[in-house]
Design a protein around this motif. Structure first.
Motif, mmCIF file in Angstrom:
data_model
loop_
_atom_site.group_PDB
_atom_site.id
_atom_site.type_symbol
_atom_site.label_atom_id
_atom_site.label_comp_id
_atom_site.label_asym_id
_atom_site.label_seq_id
_atom_site.Cartn_x
_atom_site.Cartn_y
_atom_site.Cartn_z
ATOM 1 N N SER A 209 0.776 -1.104 -0.018
ATOM 2 C CA SER A 209 -0.026 0.049 0.148
ATOM 3 C C SER A 209 0.755 1.473 -0.154
ATOM 4 O O SER A 209 1.897 1.338 0.498
ATOM 5 N N VAL A 210 0.384 2.306 -0.815
ATOM 6 C CA VAL A 210 0.836 3.770 -0.662
ATOM 7 C C VAL A 210 -0.162 4.657 -0.063
ATOM 8 O O VAL A 210 -1.458 4.101 0.239
ATOM 9 N N PHE A 211 0.356 5.780 0.561
ATOM 10 C CA PHE A 211 -0.769 6.758 1.211
ATOM 11 C C PHE A 211 -0.999 7.895 0.117
ATOM 12 O O PHE A 211 -0.140 8.460 -0.491
ATOM 13 N N ALA A 212 -2.414 8.458 0.261
ATOM 14 C CA ALA A 212 -2.590 9.756 -0.430
ATOM 15 C C ALA A 212 -2.197 11.032 -0.040
ATOM 16 O O ALA A 212 -2.011 11.081 1.000
ATOM 17 N N SER A 213 -2.567 11.806 -0.761
ATOM 18 C CA SER A 213 -1.890 13.048 -0.637
ATOM 19 C C SER A 213 -2.485 14.114 0.508
ATOM 20 O O SER A 213 -1.753 14.867 1.032
ATOM 21 N N TYR A 214 -3.573 13.592 0.892
ATOM 22 C CA TYR A 214 -4.198 14.521 2.132
ATOM 23 C C TYR A 214 -3.812 13.787 3.355
ATOM 24 O O TYR A 214 -4.432 14.269 4.380
ATOM 25 N N LEU A 215 -2.882 12.819 3.200
ATOM 26 C CA LEU A 215 -2.140 12.221 4.506
ATOM 27 C C LEU A 215 -0.937 12.389 4.919
ATOM 28 O O LEU A 215 -0.290 12.933 3.735
ATOM 29 N N ILE A 216 -0.307 12.698 5.827
ATOM 30 C CA ILE A 216 0.911 12.969 6.258
ATOM 31 C C ILE A 216 1.558 11.631 6.906
ATOM 32 O O ILE A 216 1.105 11.260 7.936
ATOM 33 N N ARG A 217 2.756 11.208 6.486
ATOM 34 C CA ARG A 217 3.272 9.918 7.222
ATOM 35 C C ARG A 217 4.398 10.468 7.923
ATOM 36 O O ARG A 217 5.370 11.296 7.510
ATOM 37 N N VAL A 218 4.441 10.026 9.132
ATOM 38 C CA VAL A 218 5.511 10.185 9.993
ATOM 39 C C VAL A 218 6.327 8.920 10.198
ATOM 40 O O VAL A 218 5.616 7.975 10.899
ATOM 41 N N ARG A 219 7.538 8.644 10.116
ATOM 42 C CA ARG A 219 8.403 7.648 10.615
ATOM 43 C C ARG A 219 9.444 7.864 11.453
ATOM 44 O O ARG A 219 10.295 8.833 11.169
ATOM 45 N N VAL A 220 9.505 7.364 12.654
ATOM 46 C CA VAL A 220 10.304 7.936 13.617
ATOM 47 C C VAL A 220 11.574 6.701 13.744
ATOM 48 O O VAL A 220 11.424 5.634 13.285
ATOM 49 N N ASN A 221 12.433 7.280 14.716
ATOM 50 C CA ASN A 221 13.800 6.478 14.658
ATOM 51 C C ASN A 221 13.465 5.768 16.146
ATOM 52 O O ASN A 221 12.327 5.542 16.450
ATOM 53 N N LYS A 222 14.380 4.983 16.447
ATOM 54 C CA LYS A 222 14.535 3.950 17.339
ATOM 55 C C LYS A 222 14.609 4.636 18.879
ATOM 56 O O LYS A 222 14.379 3.893 19.990
ATOM 57 N N GLU A 223 14.532 6.123 18.957
ATOM 58 C CA GLU A 223 14.685 6.418 20.245
ATOM 59 C C GLU A 223 13.273 6.662 21.013
ATOM 60 O O GLU A 223 13.075 6.488 22.178
ATOM 61 N N ILE A 224 12.036 6.298 20.002
ATOM 62 C CA ILE A 224 10.617 6.086 20.760
ATOM 63 C C ILE A 224 10.110 5.053 20.085
ATOM 64 O O ILE A 224 10.150 4.778 18.967
ATOM 65 N N ASN A 225 9.236 4.391 21.109
ATOM 66 C CA ASN A 225 8.316 3.185 20.339
ATOM 67 C C ASN A 225 7.307 3.928 19.865
ATOM 68 O O ASN A 225 6.600 4.858 20.363
ATOM 69 N N GLU A 226 6.973 3.606 18.513
ATOM 70 C CA GLU A 226 5.810 4.062 17.744
ATOM 71 C C GLU A 226 4.557 4.191 18.303
ATOM 72 O O GLU A 226 3.560 4.934 17.951
ATOM 73 N N LYS A 227 4.496 2.895 19.054
ATOM 74 C CA LYS A 227 2.981 2.714 19.733
ATOM 75 C C LYS A 227 2.699 3.820 20.811
ATOM 76 O O LYS A 227 1.751 4.362 21.113
ATOM 77 N N LEU A 228 3.917 3.817 21.524
ATOM 78 C CA LEU A 228 3.775 5.119 22.496
ATOM 79 C C LEU A 228 3.396 6.507 21.939
ATOM 80 O O LEU A 228 2.889 7.238 22.576
ATOM 81 N N LEU A 229 4.240 6.557 20.704
ATOM 82 C CA LEU A 229 3.945 7.803 20.105
ATOM 83 C C LEU A 229 2.620 8.253 19.612
ATOM 84 O O LEU A 229 1.976 9.217 19.711
ATOM 85 N N ALA A 230 2.003 6.848 19.070
ATOM 86 C CA ALA A 230 0.482 6.775 18.650
ATOM 87 C C ALA A 230 -0.391 7.305 19.916
ATOM 88 O O ALA A 230 -1.269 8.182 19.509
ATOM 89 N N TYR A 231 -0.365 6.883 20.998
ATOM 90 C CA TYR A 231 -0.794 7.344 22.329
ATOM 91 C C TYR A 231 -0.786 8.901 22.531
ATOM 92 O O TYR A 231 -1.631 9.370 22.951
ATOM 93 N N PHE A 232 0.520 9.217 22.185
ATOM 94 C CA PHE A 232 0.705 10.644 22.434
ATOM 95 C C PHE A 232 -0.299 11.702 21.439
ATOM 96 O O PHE A 232 -0.824 12.286 22.050
ATOM 97 N N PHE A 233 -0.302 10.737 20.286
ATOM 98 C CA PHE A 233 -1.376 11.870 19.397
ATOM 99 C C PHE A 233 -2.585 11.792 19.632
ATOM 100 O O PHE A 233 -3.461 12.220 18.803
ATOM 101 N N ASN A 234 -3.160 10.860 20.542
ATOM 102 C CA ASN A 234 -4.339 11.166 20.922
ATOM 103 C C ASN A 234 -4.632 11.678 22.427
ATOM 104 O O ASN A 234 -5.686 12.018 23.133
#
Length: 402
Positions: free
Chosen positions: A98-123
């Motif tokens: 899958s690829v993502f459409a233009s009205y979405l923004i993708r953030v890909r993070v480094n290993k300093e933070i667990n992406e699941k924890l970051l997902a909770y932060f974004f809520n």
């Protein structure tokens, strides 16, 4: 939210751009139902924090671009426009190519933070307070790549991030169980309302069965032209602003005087007339209230009753399973379910004396008032659950959860 807020020892404030590998806008292309490339994830495909991948369309894309926009486990996507602006979604596990459409923004993070924890932060409130644009008094989220990159994030040490995630999920699991029970209670009340209606209408002794047309002096369909809506003017009632028994004035839309006069040319709605949705939310029924000027929007019908038929009696019968069981087999269309006017005119209505109608309406409303209070309590409890969820996230990212 201020970055001066004290954090526990070993925590630190970082900006998202400092821990992100990239912050990237999506691919611009038309979607297709044909399998002409990878899946093409759009904002509208993300509903209630989930994606039904089988329903996601495809898009044409060359190999070089595909590599650039290909989604993978751990990617975070943000809606940058539309009704869900600011909402985020975490790609988890194995997904179709899958690829993502233009009205979405993708953030890909480094290993300093667990992406699941970051997902909770974004809520969390820490996130929403930063991306809500209050400068012009709108209080609406405002998201773009630059703004995301400047977000201030409270970052705990890597070694305790998994513990924080586990605690959040443990507490959220308890809340989810509570929500499940409350939703079940809501459904039980809906069933109970139907049983109330059915018991009264089936229990009528001296009854006669007539058609909808027999009950009415007028049966009016809406104009089929699309009204141009304004921010103020004359009320225009359509399927988006009614529930059974209610006009939702906080959702109602407006038309100008010329459109209003055009739309009442067949018959001006008056107090006691019945409004009925014959398309979309088929069967939703409401009585026109006292001292209000309105016109019919699309997908609506209006019934003006003959003497000796009470509007509320007619409305409640329309809401009953005795009536619904007649029209449900007649509904056509999948994307836009609707009833034909001819079919509606010929549906059967159970009638009794005006005295008996009054008695039935009064007893139904007495019992419904109890149900209404129970529903209000459930809705209040659901709001409290969401408040608790936000409190958990606030504590988590303030370093107070462990």
């Amino acid at each position: 939210m201020s970055i001066d807020k004290a954090l526990p020892k070993d925590w630190k404030w970082v900006k998202l751009k400092e821990i992100a590998q990239n912050i990237q806008y999506g691919y611009t292309e038309s979607s297709s139902k044909e399998k002409n490339g990878p899946k093409f994830l759009r904002i509208t495909d993300i509903q209630e924090n989930d994606v039904i991948w089988d329903n996601v369309p495809y898009c044409k894309i060359d190999d070089a671009a595909k590599l650039k926009y290909l989604l993978q486990d751990g990617d975070l996507l943000f809606a940058r426009t539309g009704a869900t602006v600011g909402k985020s979604f975490l790609i988890k596990g194995k997904i179709p190519e899958s690829v993502f459409a233009s009205y979405l923004i993708r953030v890909r993070v480094n290993k300093e933070i667990n992406e699941k924890l970051l997902a909770y932060f974004f809520n969390s409130p820490y996130y929403w307070n930063q991306i809500t644009d209050g400068q012009v008094g709108t209080g609406q989220p405002n998201v773009n790549g630059t703004k995301l990159g400047l977000l201030n994030i409270p970052l705990p040490p890597k070694e305790i991030q998994s513990d924080i995630i586990s605690k959040i999920e443990e507490l959220f699991s308890e809340l989810d169980k509570g929500i499940e029970n409350l939703r079940l209670a809501q459904q039980q009340l809906i069933t109970y309302r139907q049983s109330i209606l059915q018991s009264y209408f089936e229990g009528i002794e001296n009854k006669k069965v007539v058609t909808v047309e027999d009950c009415c002096s007028h049966v009016i369909d809406c104009l089929h032209s699309t009204a141009k809506f304004l921010s103020e003017g004359y009320y225009c009632v359509d399927t988006t602003c009614i529930e059974n028994g209610k006009i939702l004035f906080d959702k109602i839309r407006f038309v100008n005087e010329g459109t209003y006069k055009e739309r009442i040319s067949r018959l001006k709605p008056e107090e006691g007339d019945i409004l009925f949705a014959r398309e979309g939310t088929v069967g939703t029924t409401v009585v026109v209230p006292h001292n209000i000027n309105l016109c019919l929007g699309q997908r609506m019908m209006m019934f003006r009753l003959k003497n000796q038929i009470l509007p509320k009696y007619f409305m409640y019968f329309f809401q009953s399973s005795l009536f619904k069981s007649q029209y449900r087999p007649l509904i056509t269309g999948t994307t836009a379910p609707h009833l034909n006017i001819r079919d509606i005119r010929n549906l059967k209505v159970v009638l009794c004396s005006v005295v008996e109608q009054n008695k039935i309406v009064q007893e139904i409303e007495d019992r419904f008032s109890i149900v209404d209070k129970m529903e209000d309590n459930i809705n209040h409890s659901l709001q409290q659950v969401e408040t608790l969820r936000q409190s958990i996230l606030k504590r988590a990212f303030g370093g107070l959860l462990l």
